[in-house]
Design a protein around this motif. Structure first.
Motif, PDB file in Angstrom:
ATOM      1  N   ALA A 158       0.828  -1.208   0.000  1.00 24.62           N
ATOM      2  CA  ALA A 158       0.000   0.000   0.000  1.00 24.62           C
ATOM      3  C   ALA A 158       0.861   1.256   0.000  1.00 24.62           C
ATOM      4  N   THR A 159       0.391   2.280  -0.720  1.00 31.65           N
ATOM      5  CA  THR A 159       1.054   3.584  -0.765  1.00 31.65           C
ATOM      6  C   THR A 159      -0.006   4.670  -0.677  1.00 31.65           C
ATOM      7  N   GLY A 160       0.271   5.702   0.114  1.00 34.61           N
ATOM      8  CA  GLY A 160      -0.672   6.805   0.157  1.00 34.61           C
ATOM      9  C   GLY A 160      -0.726   7.481   1.511  1.00 34.61           C
ATOM     10  N   SER A 161      -1.884   8.078   1.809  1.00 40.55           N
ATOM     11  CA  SER A 161      -2.039   8.796   3.075  1.00 40.55           C
ATOM     12  C   SER A 161      -3.498   8.770   3.522  1.00 40.55           C
TER      13      SER A 161
ATOM     14  N   SER B  14      -6.793  -3.904  -6.310  1.00 44.70           N
ATOM     15  CA  SER B  14      -5.357  -3.654  -6.416  1.00 44.70           C
ATOM     16  C   SER B  14      -5.048  -2.699  -7.571  1.00 44.70           C
ATOM     17  N   HIS B  15      -4.008  -1.895  -7.388  1.00 41.11           N
ATOM     18  CA  HIS B  15      -3.487  -0.986  -8.408  1.00 41.11           C
ATOM     19  C   HIS B  15      -4.535   0.000  -8.917  1.00 41.11           C
ATOM     20  N   GLN B  16      -5.446   0.390  -8.057  1.00 41.27           N
ATOM     21  CA  GLN B  16      -6.426   1.418  -8.395  1.00 41.27           C
ATOM     22  C   GLN B  16      -6.305   2.561  -7.406  1.00 41.27           C
ATOM     23  N   HIS B  17      -6.072   3.768  -7.930  1.00 41.53           N
ATOM     24  CA  HIS B  17      -5.935   4.939  -7.070  1.00 41.53           C
ATOM     25  C   HIS B  17      -7.314   5.308  -6.514  1.00 41.53           C
ATOM     26  N   ILE B  18      -7.435   5.289  -5.192  1.00 39.45           N
ATOM     27  CA  ILE B  18      -8.693   5.587  -4.525  1.00 39.45           C
ATOM     28  C   ILE B  18      -8.534   6.887  -3.742  1.00 39.45           C
ATOM     29  N   GLN B  19      -9.490   7.793  -3.914  1.00 41.14           N
ATOM     30  CA  GLN B  19      -9.491   9.011  -3.125  1.00 41.14           C
ATOM     31  C   GLN B  19     -10.935   9.336  -2.756  1.00 41.14           C
ATOM     32  N   PHE B  20     -11.210   9.357  -1.451  1.00 40.45           N
ATOM     33  CA  PHE B  20     -12.553   9.693  -1.008  1.00 40.45           C
ATOM     34  C   PHE B  20     -12.503  10.382   0.351  1.00 40.45           C
ATOM     35  N   SER B  21     -13.540  11.178   0.605  1.00 43.20           N
ATOM     36  CA  SER B  21     -13.648  11.924   1.854  1.00 43.20           C
ATOM     37  C   SER B  21     -14.863  11.456   2.626  1.00 43.20           C
ATOM     38  N   LEU B  22     -14.765  11.557   3.938  1.00 49.21           N
ATOM     39  CA  LEU B  22     -15.818  11.056   4.815  1.00 49.21           C
ATOM     40  C   LEU B  22     -16.024  12.035   5.967  1.00 49.21           C
ATOM     41  N   ILE B  23     -17.268  12.432   6.172  1.00 49.31           N
ATOM     42  CA  ILE B  23     -17.631  13.267   7.320  1.00 49.31           C
ATOM     43  C   ILE B  23     -18.506  12.420   8.242  1.00 49.31           C
ATOM     44  N   GLY B  24     -18.105  12.297   9.477  1.00 51.49           N
ATOM     45  CA  GLY B  24     -18.869  11.523  10.453  1.00 51.49           C
ATOM     46  C   GLY B  24     -19.551  12.438  11.452  1.00 51.49           C
ATOM     47  N   MET B  25     -20.851  12.246  11.648  1.00 46.60           N
ATOM     48  CA  MET B  25     -21.597  13.045  12.616  1.00 46.60           C
ATOM     49  C   MET B  25     -22.288  12.122  13.609  1.00 46.60           C
ATOM     50  N   PRO B  26     -21.944  12.185  14.881  1.00 50.86           N
ATOM     51  CA  PRO B  26     -22.598  11.324  15.874  1.00 50.86           C
ATOM     52  C   PRO B  26     -24.062  11.697  16.035  1.00 50.86           C
TER      53      PRO B  26
ATOM     54  N   THR C  30      -3.313   3.820  -2.797  1.00 51.52           N
ATOM     55  CA  THR C  30      -3.306   2.782  -3.836  1.00 51.52           C
ATOM     56  C   THR C  30      -2.810   1.493  -3.211  1.00 51.52           C
ATOM     57  N   PHE C  31      -3.562   0.407  -3.372  1.00 49.76           N
ATOM     58  CA  PHE C  31      -3.149  -0.897  -2.863  1.00 49.76           C
ATOM     59  C   PHE C  31      -2.517  -1.718  -3.985  1.00 49.76           C
ATOM     60  N   ASN C  32      -1.533  -2.508  -3.623  1.00 46.22           N
ATOM     61  CA  ASN C  32      -0.880  -3.380  -4.586  1.00 46.22           C
ATOM     62  C   ASN C  32      -1.467  -4.783  -4.585  1.00 46.22           C
TER      63      ASN C  32
ATOM     64  N   GLU D 245     -13.816  10.913  -4.900  1.00 48.38           N
ATOM     65  CA  GLU D 245     -13.130  11.779  -5.853  1.00 48.38           C
ATOM     66  C   GLU D 245     -12.444  10.999  -6.969  1.00 48.38           C
ATOM     67  N   LYS D 246     -11.920   9.836  -6.641  1.00 46.30           N
ATOM     68  CA  LYS D 246     -11.250   9.008  -7.650  1.00 46.30           C
ATOM     69  C   LYS D 246     -11.518   7.542  -7.348  1.00 46.30           C
ATOM     70  N   GLY D 247     -11.600   6.719  -8.396  1.00 42.38           N
ATOM     71  CA  GLY D 247     -11.800   5.288  -8.218  1.00 42.38           C
ATOM     72  C   GLY D 247     -13.221   4.959  -7.804  1.00 42.38           C
ATOM     73  N   ASN D 248     -13.366   3.836  -7.097  1.00 38.55           N
ATOM     74  CA  ASN D 248     -14.665   3.375  -6.607  1.00 38.55           C
ATOM     75  C   ASN D 248     -14.555   3.002  -5.135  1.00 38.55           C
ATOM     76  N   VAL D 249     -15.583   3.357  -4.362  1.00 43.14           N
ATOM     77  CA  VAL D 249     -15.677   2.929  -2.967  1.00 43.14           C
ATOM     78  C   VAL D 249     -16.774   1.868  -2.904  1.00 43.14           C
ATOM     79  N   VAL D 250     -16.398   0.634  -2.573  1.00 39.24           N
ATOM     80  CA  VAL D 250     -17.329  -0.492  -2.568  1.00 39.24           C
ATOM     81  C   VAL D 250     -17.590  -0.902  -1.128  1.00 39.24           C
TER      82      VAL D 250
END
Length: 276
Positions: free
Chosen positions: A42-45, A125-137, A63-65, A86-91
């Motif tokens: 895995a690479t990223g932040s 694997s090998h797909q750049h994923i970028q997504f944001s998440l806001i959590g509200m209790p 991005t996961f390998n 923002e990028k890729g797919n969130v499943v």
């Protein structure tokens, strides 16, 4: 396939758990966290900000390998999560055998889980994923200021079954807000307040898509925005009109009879889509 497990808890615990799973270096500054990693798989932040008990924000850019399943324990505060891809797919699925839902690029989704079943995220694997998440209790103490708003969110976006997920259409306005979030140059308290203001605007847009009760739902947010302007004015010499523009814009939108034309949003009757 690599399987990871995240136990929920305080923000510190979540990021330490992520560090144990991903490795890398964790930098903590005031209320901001950033985990940066680079390994064979895995690479990223993963970065995040906590706004006391009111709201949390996480951004995943990685991005996961190899294929990865990330199983997340349900949270005792029963938060509602607002997600933007923002990028890729969130499943996602509730449990390993639950129905698969996919969030594509520029789509937003809303999810809550108060059951004992974990939420599972799937990454190719090998797909750049970028997504944001806001959590509200949605469970707060009665003396806290966010009680009314939390109860409104709970009423709209939770279900007796414990599991709820909604996948919306593409929303350019929400995407623009997340881009705006990335361009905030200020540091410290001013940065913190501006981030909170922008994320609140994202919540306004998200909920506006899924509810008829726009005016009543957003009274607390408009009041919040006005209060934030006063705080920012005291703490910064940034040009006031630049800071005030987003909050004043939304206040005018709430008061305007031409809401639909300005937002280009159709406010359809709220229709819950429950996971299997």
């Amino acid at each position: 396939m690599k399987k990871l497990y995240i136990n929920t808890g305080g923000f510190d615990a979540v990021f330490n758990n992520l560090k144990d799973s991903f490795g890398g270096d964790l930098l903590v500054t005031a209320n901001e966290y950033k985990l940066t990693f680079k390994s064979r798989w895995a690479t990223g932040s993963i970065s995040g900000v906590r706004f006391e008990k009111e709201m949390t924000y996480l951004n995943f850019d990685l991005t996961f390998n190899q294929d990865v399943n990330l199983s997340i324990e349900s949270n005792p505060f029963s938060p509602v999560f607002f997600v933007y891809c923002e990028k890729g797919n969130v499943v996602h699925s509730f449990g390993a055998n639950g129905e698969i839902k996919s969030l594509k690029k520029q789509q937003s989704g809303i999810m809550s889980n108060s059951s004992s079943i974990n939420s599972v995220l799937y990454f190719q694997s090998h797909q750049h994923i970028q997504f944001s998440l806001i959590g509200m209790p949605t469970i707060v103490e009665s003396k806290e200021a966010g009680l009314d708003y939390a109860s409104q969110v709970r009423k709209i976006f939770t279900h007796d079954s414990g599991n709820y997920i909604y996948i919306g259409a593409e929303n350019q306005k929400i995407g623009e807000k997340f881009q705006e979030l990335k361009t905030i140059p200020q540091q410290g308290t001013v940065r913190y307040l501006l981030m909170k203001s922008i994320l609140r605007e994202v919540l306004e847009l998200e909920i506006a898509q899924h509810s008829y009760n726009y005016l009543s739902t957003f009274d607390p947010i408009v009041n919040f925005a006005s209060k934030q302007i006063g705080e920012i004015k005291k703490l910064s010499h940034v040009k006031l009109t630049t800071i005030m523009a987003p909050a004043l814009f939304f206040k005018r939108m709430v008061q305007s009879k031409a809401l639909k034309e300005k937002y280009h949003i159709e406010l359809e009757p709220f229709n819950q889509k429950l996971a299997s």
